[in-house]
Write a protein that holds these residues in place. Structure first.
Motif: not given
Length: 320
Positions: A249-262
Motif C-alpha cells: 500500500i505504501r509503495h503503490f501510493r508513493e509511486r502512483l500518487g493514488r491507491s490501488a483501489s482508486e
C-alpha cells in the motif's frame, strides 16, 4: 485446445481501452528570433512536439520552470496545458507565415539566427477517455530520441523511437502519395513508444509510468489491467509483488500518487463506459463485466465517478 487467459502488458491494455489516433499538423522551420504560443488543447486532444534540429525554450503556466528542449527531444502534454515556445532571446520575434503542403502546414519566418526544425501535432482520443489519461500521466512528459538517428541511438526503445521519428521527418518533408495517412498512423504509434520509453527511464515521472518502472510493483499493475473485473483484494495484489499488505500500500501510493483501489475503480469505469457505448449489453451485464456483484452498487459507483448514470452515459455517447 484448452482456453488460456490472454495476458497482455499494461500499456497494450491501456491503449486498447483508450483507442488513440493522431495527426501531424505543422512542420516548423524558424530562424531566431521566434516565438510560438499554443492555446490549451481541445477536449480529447494531447499536444506533442518533436525537436528535429536546434533548440527551444518551453514555457508553461506561471509557477512552472522553463525547460530547454534540444534536438531529439519529444514533448507530450497529457493535460492539454497552454504553453509557449521561443528561441531563448529577448529580441522581438520575427513574424511567421504558413503555407500548406499536401500533408502538413509549414510554418516559417525570415529569421537568420539559429534554426529550429520541429514537428507539432496532436494525439486524439475520445473526450470521455481523457480522465484516465489526465489522472495518471504527468502534466508534461519529455523523452529523448538520440537526435532522431536510429544508427546512433543504440538498441531498444530509443532506437525504435528514433527510427519512427525519422520516418515522420522524411514523410512530412515530401508530398508522397498516401503521406497524410502514413503520418497519422505514425503519430498513433509514437504515443505508445513515448510512454514505453518514459517507463523505462531510471527517473520515470509520476503516475502509471513511475509504477510501471518499478519491477516490484509491475506485477500488480499488469494484473489489474488484465483482469479489472476480478474481485481483487489488497493482500492478493501484495502477494503478486512479494510484499506485505502494508508495504504494498505504501509503495503503490508513493509511486502512483493514488491507491490501488482508486486505479482499479477508474479502470473498471473505463471498461464499463466502453461496453455501454459499443454494445447492447444490459446494465446488469456491464456491471458484472466491471467486477460488480450488484447492479445497484455499480450504478452508484458509476455516477459517483463519471457524474451521470450508466443509462445517461449510453444515451449521450451512442455512435451517430
Amino acid at each position: 485446445m484448452d482456453d488460456v487467459a490472454e495476458l497482455r502488458d499494461w500499456l497494450s491494455r491501456l491503449l486498447e481501452m483508450l483507442p488513440v489516433s493522431g495527426t501531424l499538423d505543422v512542420r516548423c522551420f524558424l530562424g531566431a528570433p521566434w516565438r510560438i504560443v499554443f492555446a490549451p488543447s481541445e477536449a480529447g486532444e494531447i499536444a506533442y512536439h518533436v525537436v528535429l534540429a536546434g533548440t527551444a525554450i518551453l514555457e508553461e503556466p506561471v509557477g512552472r520552470p522553463a525547460s530547454k528542449l534540444t534536438a531529439g527531444d519529444i514533448l507530450v502534454l497529457p493535460h492539454g496545458s497552454a504553453h509557449a515556445m521561443h528561441d531563448g532571446s529577448d529580441a522581438p520575434p520575427i513574424p511567421g507565415r504558413q503555407r500548406r503542403t499536401l500533408n502538413v502546414v509549414v510554418y516559417e519566418n525570415a529569421g537568420t539566427g539559429e534554426r529550429l526544425d520541429m514537428m507539432c501535432g496532436r494525439f486524439v482520443l475520445s473526450p470521455a477517455h481523457q480522465r484516465l489519461i489526465r489522472s495518471y500521466l504527468p502534466r508534461r512528459l519529455i523523452v529523448h530520441a538520440a537526435e532522431n538517428s536510429a544508427a546512433t541511438a543504440g538498441p531498444g526503445t530509443v532506437a525504435e523511437v528514433a527510427a519512427l521519428v525519422g520516418l515522420m521527418r522524411t514523410e512530412s518533408a515530401s508530398e508522397n502519395l498516401g503521406g497524410l495517412a502514413m503520418l497519422n498512423a505514425f503519430t498513433a504509434v509514437l504515443l505508445a513508444l513515448v510512454l514505453r520509453l518514459a517507463s523505462e527511464s531510471r527517473e520515470a515521472p509520476e503516475g502509471l509510468l513511475a509504477l510501471a518502472g518499478n519491477p516490484r510493483l509491475a506485477p500488480a499493475l499488469t494484473a489489474i489491467f488484465n483482469e479489472p473485473g476480478r474481485p481483487w483484494t489488497l493482500p492478493e495484489l501484495a502477494q503478486r509483488c512479494n510484499m506485505s499488505r502494508a508495504t504494498f500500500i505504501r509503495h503503490f501510493r508513493e509511486r502512483l500518487g493514488r491507491s490501488a483501489s482508486e486505479l482499479l475503480s477508474d479502470i473498471r469505469m473505463t471498461v464499463a463506459a466502453n461496453a455501454l457505448t459499443g454494445s447492447e449489453m444490459s446494465t446488469g451485464t456491464v456491471a458484472e463485466l466491471a467486477g460488480y456483484q450488484s447492479e445497484a452498487a455499480f450504478q452508484r459507483a458509476f455516477k459517483q465517478r463519471i457524474g451521470i448514470t450508466p443509462a445517461q452515459w449510453r444515451s449521450n455517447n451512442r455512435p451517430c
